[in-house]
Write a protein that holds these residues in place. Structure first.
Motif, PDB file in Angstrom:
ATOM      1  N   VAL A  25       0.860  -1.176   0.000  1.00 26.34           N
ATOM      2  CA  VAL A  25       0.000   0.000   0.000  1.00 26.34           C
ATOM      3  C   VAL A  25       0.903   1.236   0.000  1.00 26.34           C
ATOM      4  O   VAL A  25       1.791   1.366   0.844  1.00 26.34           O
ATOM      5  CB  VAL A  25      -0.936   0.029   1.228  1.00 26.34           C
ATOM      6  N   TRP A  26       0.668   2.121  -0.971  1.00 21.86           N
ATOM      7  CA  TRP A  26       1.444   3.343  -1.124  1.00 21.86           C
ATOM      8  C   TRP A  26       0.481   4.526  -1.166  1.00 21.86           C
ATOM      9  O   TRP A  26      -0.576   4.435  -1.772  1.00 21.86           O
ATOM     10  CB  TRP A  26       2.245   3.302  -2.425  1.00 21.86           C
ATOM     11  N   TYR A  39      -3.575  10.229  -3.624  1.00 21.55           N
ATOM     12  CA  TYR A  39      -3.760   8.907  -4.209  1.00 21.55           C
ATOM     13  C   TYR A  39      -3.317   7.809  -3.259  1.00 21.55           C
ATOM     14  O   TYR A  39      -2.439   8.024  -2.414  1.00 21.55           O
ATOM     15  CB  TYR A  39      -2.933   8.775  -5.501  1.00 21.55           C
ATOM     16  N   ARG A  40      -3.915   6.622  -3.446  1.00 20.21           N
ATOM     17  CA  ARG A  40      -3.492   5.400  -2.755  1.00 20.21           C
ATOM     18  C   ARG A  40      -3.351   4.315  -3.814  1.00 20.21           C
ATOM     19  O   ARG A  40      -4.297   4.032  -4.550  1.00 20.21           O
ATOM     20  CB  ARG A  40      -4.504   4.961  -1.707  1.00 20.21           C
ATOM     21  N   LEU A  41      -2.187   3.686  -3.865  1.00 20.10           N
ATOM     22  CA  LEU A  41      -1.923   2.575  -4.774  1.00 20.10           C
ATOM     23  C   LEU A  41      -1.790   1.319  -3.935  1.00 20.10           C
ATOM     24  O   LEU A  41      -0.948   1.252  -3.038  1.00 20.10           O
ATOM     25  CB  LEU A  41      -0.640   2.825  -5.570  1.00 20.10           C
ATOM     26  N   THR A  42      -2.643   0.339  -4.193  1.00 20.64           N
ATOM     27  CA  THR A  42      -2.640  -0.935  -3.482  1.00 20.64           C
ATOM     28  C   THR A  42      -2.442  -2.038  -4.514  1.00 20.64           C
ATOM     29  O   THR A  42      -3.203  -2.087  -5.488  1.00 20.64           O
ATOM     30  CB  THR A  42      -3.976  -1.149  -2.741  1.00 20.64           C
ATOM     31  N   PHE A  43      -1.441  -2.905  -4.313  1.00 25.49           N
ATOM     32  CA  PHE A  43      -1.189  -3.936  -5.315  1.00 25.49           C
ATOM     33  C   PHE A  43      -0.458  -5.137  -4.737  1.00 25.49           C
ATOM     34  O   PHE A  43       0.101  -5.075  -3.644  1.00 25.49           O
ATOM     35  CB  PHE A  43      -0.398  -3.367  -6.499  1.00 25.49           C
ATOM     36  N   ALA A 133       3.342  14.637 -12.254  1.00 22.23           N
ATOM     37  CA  ALA A 133       4.328  14.001 -11.379  1.00 22.23           C
ATOM     38  C   ALA A 133       3.617  13.425 -10.159  1.00 22.23           C
ATOM     39  O   ALA A 133       2.752  14.069  -9.566  1.00 22.23           O
ATOM     40  CB  ALA A 133       5.382  15.007 -10.957  1.00 22.23           C
ATOM     41  N   LEU A 134       3.984  12.201  -9.800  1.00 21.28           N
ATOM     42  CA  LEU A 134       3.338  11.496  -8.689  1.00 21.28           C
ATOM     43  C   LEU A 134       4.411  11.036  -7.711  1.00 21.28           C
ATOM     44  O   LEU A 134       5.410  10.438  -8.114  1.00 21.28           O
ATOM     45  CB  LEU A 134       2.550  10.296  -9.213  1.00 21.28           C
ATOM     46  N   THR A 135       4.231  11.330  -6.430  1.00 20.18           N
ATOM     47  CA  THR A 135       5.149  10.921  -5.375  1.00 20.18           C
ATOM     48  C   THR A 135       4.359  10.128  -4.339  1.00 20.18           C
ATOM     49  O   THR A 135       3.342  10.609  -3.838  1.00 20.18           O
ATOM     50  CB  THR A 135       5.768  12.148  -4.693  1.00 20.18           C
ATOM     51  N   LEU A 136       4.821   8.904  -4.048  1.00 21.15           N
ATOM     52  CA  LEU A 136       4.132   8.033  -3.089  1.00 21.15           C
ATOM     53  C   LEU A 136       5.121   7.533  -2.036  1.00 21.15           C
ATOM     54  O   LEU A 136       6.306   7.364  -2.322  1.00 21.15           O
ATOM     55  CB  LEU A 136       3.527   6.819  -3.795  1.00 21.15           C
ATOM     56  N   ARG A 137       4.621   7.288  -0.856  1.00 21.28           N
ATOM     57  CA  ARG A 137       5.392   6.680   0.244  1.00 21.28           C
ATOM     58  C   ARG A 137       4.711   5.386   0.649  1.00 21.28           C
ATOM     59  O   ARG A 137       3.489   5.308   0.677  1.00 21.28           O
ATOM     60  CB  ARG A 137       5.451   7.605   1.467  1.00 21.28           C
ATOM     61  N   ARG A 138       5.518   4.392   1.002  1.00 20.38           N
ATOM     62  CA  ARG A 138       4.957   3.097   1.399  1.00 20.38           C
ATOM     63  C   ARG A 138       4.290   3.210   2.758  1.00 20.38           C
ATOM     64  O   ARG A 138       4.872   3.706   3.708  1.00 20.38           O
ATOM     65  CB  ARG A 138       6.053   2.041   1.414  1.00 20.38           C
ATOM     66  N   VAL A 139       3.053   2.705   2.836  1.00 23.33           N
ATOM     67  CA  VAL A 139       2.291   2.703   4.062  1.00 23.33           C
ATOM     68  C   VAL A 139       2.329   1.313   4.681  1.00 23.33           C
ATOM     69  O   VAL A 139       2.434   1.148   5.884  1.00 23.33           O
ATOM     70  CB  VAL A 139       0.817   3.133   3.811  1.00 23.33           C
ATOM     71  N   GLN A 140       2.232   0.284   3.830  1.00 23.30           N
ATOM     72  CA  GLN A 140       2.227  -1.109   4.315  1.00 23.30           C
ATOM     73  C   GLN A 140       2.979  -1.962   3.342  1.00 23.30           C
ATOM     74  O   GLN A 140       2.936  -1.839   2.169  1.00 23.30           O
ATOM     75  CB  GLN A 140       0.790  -1.591   4.415  1.00 23.30           C
TER      76      GLN A 140
END
Length: 140
Positions: A25-26, A39-43, A133-140
């Motif tokens: 989860v990011w 945004y939230r990216l889950t994969f 531009a998209l910046t994400l940090r890992r949540v899980q």
């Protein structure tokens, strides 16, 4: 037939067990046109084929999209490339005087690409040819 049953059981016992794929989860943000969207990216990723499948959720609007692609290992992290589609989003059916459109998705497809490093995900979300531009940090 009875002789083959013990052999089949032994072979089945030797087969590698399917391991559950960890869910990643990011969360982060992108500036889309003039506003900042969250945004939230889950994969999950298949460790053998590097196939990625999951969802990209726009937390600002509540829209949810299906994401399918690859997460390929690289020297200092991984390269993520995913096609983002609205899935079963509402479709537009409209017409006037016999002319119109039918079955056109209200939401657009997008391409998500970037690099995952120890610090996070730096990449872009391209919608209708416009790159954000998209910046994400890992949540899980």
């Amino acid at each position: 037939m009875k002789r083959l049953l013990p052999v089949a059981l032994l072979l089945a016992a030797c087969a590698p067990a399917a391991r559950p794929q960890p869910v990643q989860v990011w969360e982060g943000s992108a500036r889309v046109l003039l506003t900042v969207q969250q945004y939230r990216l889950t994969f999950t990723v298949n460790p053998v084929s590097h196939a990625l499948s999951g969802t990209l959720t726009n937390l600002s609007s509540g829209d949810r999209f299906e994401a399918t692609g690859t997460l390929l290992p690289a020297s200092d992290g991984a390269e993520l490339t995913a096609q983002v589609s609205p899935g079963s989003a509402p479709r537009l059916n409209a017409g006037i005087l016999g002319f119109g459109v039918s079955g056109v998705s209200v939401k657009a497809d997008a391409l998500l690409s970037g690099r995952i490093t120890a610090d996070g995900f730096l990449g872009s979300l391209r919608v209708n040819g416009v790159r954000s531009a998209l910046t994400l940090r890992r949540v899980q």
